[in-house]
Design a protein around this motif. Structure first.
Motif, PDB file in Angstrom:
ATOM      1  N   ALA A 272       0.851  -1.228   0.077  1.00  0.00           N
ATOM      2  CA  ALA A 272       0.011  -0.011  -0.061  1.00  0.00           C
ATOM      3  C   ALA A 272       0.953   1.206  -0.043  1.00  0.00           C
ATOM      4  N   VAL A 273       0.348   2.434  -0.769  1.00  0.00           N
ATOM      5  CA  VAL A 273       1.145   3.657  -0.942  1.00  0.00           C
ATOM      6  C   VAL A 273       0.005   4.622  -0.483  1.00  0.00           C
ATOM      7  N   GLU A 274       0.507   5.776   0.172  1.00  0.00           N
ATOM      8  CA  GLU A 274      -0.359   6.906   0.378  1.00  0.00           C
ATOM      9  C   GLU A 274      -1.045   7.444  -0.766  1.00  0.00           C
ATOM     10  N   THR A 275      -2.359   7.729  -0.849  1.00  0.00           N
ATOM     11  CA  THR A 275      -2.983   8.142  -1.772  1.00  0.00           C
ATOM     12  C   THR A 275      -2.558   9.700  -2.150  1.00  0.00           C
ATOM     13  N   ALA A 276      -2.033  10.253  -1.140  1.00  0.00           N
ATOM     14  CA  ALA A 276      -1.412  11.707  -1.327  1.00  0.00           C
ATOM     15  C   ALA A 276      -0.406  11.733  -2.206  1.00  0.00           C
ATOM     16  N   LYS A 277       0.341  10.650  -2.819  1.00  0.00           N
ATOM     17  CA  LYS A 277       1.359  10.577  -3.525  1.00  0.00           C
ATOM     18  C   LYS A 277       1.052   9.984  -4.986  1.00  0.00           C
ATOM     19  N   ILE A 278      -0.482   9.822  -5.223  1.00  0.00           N
ATOM     20  CA  ILE A 278      -0.679   9.043  -6.322  1.00  0.00           C
ATOM     21  C   ILE A 278      -1.329  10.278  -7.117  1.00  0.00           C
ATOM     22  N   LEU A 279      -1.136  10.511  -8.327  1.00  0.00           N
ATOM     23  CA  LEU A 279      -1.725  11.178  -9.537  1.00  0.00           C
ATOM     24  C   LEU A 279      -2.710  10.645 -10.343  1.00  0.00           C
ATOM     25  N   SER A 280      -2.559   9.333 -10.640  1.00  0.00           N
ATOM     26  CA  SER A 280      -3.766   8.533 -11.341  1.00  0.00           C
ATOM     27  C   SER A 280      -3.323   6.919 -11.500  1.00  0.00           C
TER      28      SER A 280
ATOM     29  N   VAL B 117      -8.872   1.109  -2.375  1.00  0.00           N
ATOM     30  CA  VAL B 117      -8.437   2.286  -1.379  1.00  0.00           C
ATOM     31  C   VAL B 117      -9.048   2.282   0.086  1.00  0.00           C
ATOM     32  N   ILE B 118      -8.257   2.172   1.099  1.00  0.00           N
ATOM     33  CA  ILE B 118      -8.549   1.786   2.394  1.00  0.00           C
ATOM     34  C   ILE B 118      -8.112   3.055   3.306  1.00  0.00           C
ATOM     35  N   ASP B 119      -8.692   2.864   4.278  1.00  0.00           N
ATOM     36  CA  ASP B 119      -8.216   3.950   5.565  1.00  0.00           C
ATOM     37  C   ASP B 119      -7.521   2.966   6.624  1.00  0.00           C
ATOM     38  N   ILE B 120      -6.392   3.621   6.933  1.00  0.00           N
ATOM     39  CA  ILE B 120      -5.673   2.908   8.094  1.00  0.00           C
ATOM     40  C   ILE B 120      -5.285   3.616   8.920  1.00  0.00           C
ATOM     41  N   ASP B 121      -5.589   3.593  10.139  1.00  0.00           N
ATOM     42  CA  ASP B 121      -5.025   4.363  11.192  1.00  0.00           C
ATOM     43  C   ASP B 121      -3.397   3.819  11.641  1.00  0.00           C
ATOM     44  N   GLU B 122      -2.857   4.968  11.636  1.00  0.00           N
ATOM     45  CA  GLU B 122      -1.205   4.760  11.626  1.00  0.00           C
ATOM     46  C   GLU B 122      -0.910   4.118  12.956  1.00  0.00           C
TER      47      GLU B 122
ATOM     48  N   LYS C 217       7.277   1.106   6.284  1.00  0.00           N
ATOM     49  CA  LYS C 217       6.580   2.023   7.279  1.00  0.00           C
ATOM     50  C   LYS C 217       6.178   0.963   8.355  1.00  0.00           C
ATOM     51  N   GLY C 218       5.700  -0.176   7.801  1.00  0.00           N
ATOM     52  CA  GLY C 218       5.182  -1.039   8.619  1.00  0.00           C
ATOM     53  C   GLY C 218       4.284  -2.168   7.972  1.00  0.00           C
ATOM     54  N   VAL C 219       3.454  -2.968   8.794  1.00  0.00           N
ATOM     55  CA  VAL C 219       2.666  -4.154   8.177  1.00  0.00           C
ATOM     56  C   VAL C 219       1.401  -4.031   9.008  1.00  0.00           C
ATOM     57  N   ILE C 220       0.272  -4.453   8.313  1.00  0.00           N
ATOM     58  CA  ILE C 220      -0.952  -4.569   8.903  1.00  0.00           C
ATOM     59  C   ILE C 220      -1.612  -5.636   8.562  1.00  0.00           C
ATOM     60  N   GLU C 221      -2.355  -6.649   9.242  1.00  0.00           N
ATOM     61  CA  GLU C 221      -3.124  -7.586   8.795  1.00  0.00           C
ATOM     62  C   GLU C 221      -4.353  -7.282   8.533  1.00  0.00           C
ATOM     63  N   LEU C 222      -4.850  -7.586   7.288  1.00  0.00           N
ATOM     64  CA  LEU C 222      -6.339  -6.790   6.787  1.00  0.00           C
ATOM     65  C   LEU C 222      -7.161  -8.065   5.788  1.00  0.00           C
ATOM     66  N   ASP C 223      -8.160  -8.353   6.429  1.00  0.00           N
ATOM     67  CA  ASP C 223      -8.922  -9.354   5.671  1.00  0.00           C
ATOM     68  C   ASP C 223      -7.971 -10.682   5.156  1.00  0.00           C
ATOM     69  N   ASN C 224      -7.335 -10.978   6.389  1.00  0.00           N
ATOM     70  CA  ASN C 224      -6.614 -12.442   6.243  1.00  0.00           C
ATOM     71  C   ASN C 224      -5.494 -12.571   5.459  1.00  0.00           C
ATOM     72  N   ARG C 225      -4.837 -10.978   5.066  1.00  0.00           N
ATOM     73  CA  ARG C 225      -3.859 -11.069   4.373  1.00  0.00           C
ATOM     74  C   ARG C 225      -2.776  -9.961   5.044  1.00  0.00           C
ATOM     75  N   LEU C 226      -1.397 -10.120   4.599  1.00  0.00           N
ATOM     76  CA  LEU C 226      -0.443  -9.140   5.379  1.00  0.00           C
ATOM     77  C   LEU C 226      -0.347  -8.083   4.326  1.00  0.00           C
ATOM     78  N   LEU C 227      -0.336  -6.897   4.809  1.00  0.00           N
ATOM     79  CA  LEU C 227      -0.102  -5.649   3.861  1.00  0.00           C
ATOM     80  C   LEU C 227       0.985  -4.911   4.453  1.00  0.00           C
ATOM     81  N   THR C 228       1.762  -4.833   3.424  1.00  0.00           N
ATOM     82  CA  THR C 228       3.303  -3.858   3.664  1.00  0.00           C
ATOM     83  C   THR C 228       2.815  -2.330   3.247  1.00  0.00           C
ATOM     84  N   ILE C 229       3.090  -1.876   4.262  1.00  0.00           N
ATOM     85  CA  ILE C 229       2.818  -0.392   3.811  1.00  0.00           C
ATOM     86  C   ILE C 229       4.155   0.239   3.551  1.00  0.00           C
ATOM     87  N   ILE C 230       4.317   0.874   2.394  1.00  0.00           N
ATOM     88  CA  ILE C 230       5.611   1.504   1.844  1.00  0.00           C
ATOM     89  C   ILE C 230       5.842   2.825   1.811  1.00  0.00           C
TER      90      ILE C 230
END
Length: 132
Positions: free
Chosen positions: A14-22, A90-95, A111-124
Motif C-alpha cells: 500500500a502507498v499513500e493516496t497523497a502521492k498518487i496522481l492517477s 483504497v482503504i483507510d488505515i490508522d497509523e 513503514k510497517g505492516v498490517i493484517e487486513l482481511d486475512n492478508r498481510l499488507l506492507t505499507i511502503i
C-alpha cells in the motif's frame, strides 16, 4: 490516512493516496536503450512522457506476466509511473495500528505492516524506495 492497495505477485502493498496522481490501465511502453535496469521504459500519458520504474526489481519480487495497472506518482517534484499486477482498493488505515518492524535488516522504506482481511499488507514509503 488513505492508502491504495496493490498486488505484486502474491504480496500486497500500500502507498499513500497523497502521492498518487492517477491509476491507469497498461499501455505501450517504449524501451530506453542503456537505461538503468530498474527503468522499464517510457510511456506517453495524455501527451506527457513519464519514466516507468519496475518496482518488482526494487522490492526483489519476481515480475508477473499479467501486470495490468500503472500508478503515476509524484515523487520529489517528478511524475513517474510504477507497474503493478493489480490495484485492488483504497482503504483507510490508522497509523497507530501499523506494526513497526524492529529488525535491523529491514529496509527503511517499509513503514510497517498490517493484517487486513486475512492478508498481510506492507505499507511502503514510495519516496524512500524510489530514492534508494
Amino acid at each position: 490516512m488513505q492508502y491504495v492497495v496493490f498486488k505484486l505477485g502474491e504480496e500486497h502493498f500500500a502507498v499513500e493516496t497523497a502521492k498518487i496522481l492517477s491509476i491507469n490501465d497498461m499501455m505501450k511502453i517504449t524501451p530506453v536503450p542503456k537505461a538503468p535496469v530498474h527503468i522499464k521504459g517510457l510511456i506517453n500519458l495524455r501527451g506527457s512522457i513519464k519514466s516507468l520504474v519496475d518496482i518488482n526489481l526494487l522490492l526483489n519480487i519476481e515480475a508477473n506476466e499479467n501486470q495490468n495497472n500503472i500508478i503515476i506518482l509524484k515523487v520529489n517534484e517528478e511524475e513517474i509511473g510504477i507497474i503493478v499486477d493489480d490495484v485492488e482498493e483504497v482503504i483507510d488505515i490508522d497509523e497507530y495500528k501499523l506494526q513497526k518492524l524492529e529488525t535491523q535488516n529491514i529496509e527503511d522504506y517499509i513503514k510497517g505492516v498490517i493484517e487486513l482481511d486475512n492478508r498481510l499488507l506492507t505499507i511502503i514509503d514510495i519516496e524512500k524506495l524510489l530514492n534508494q
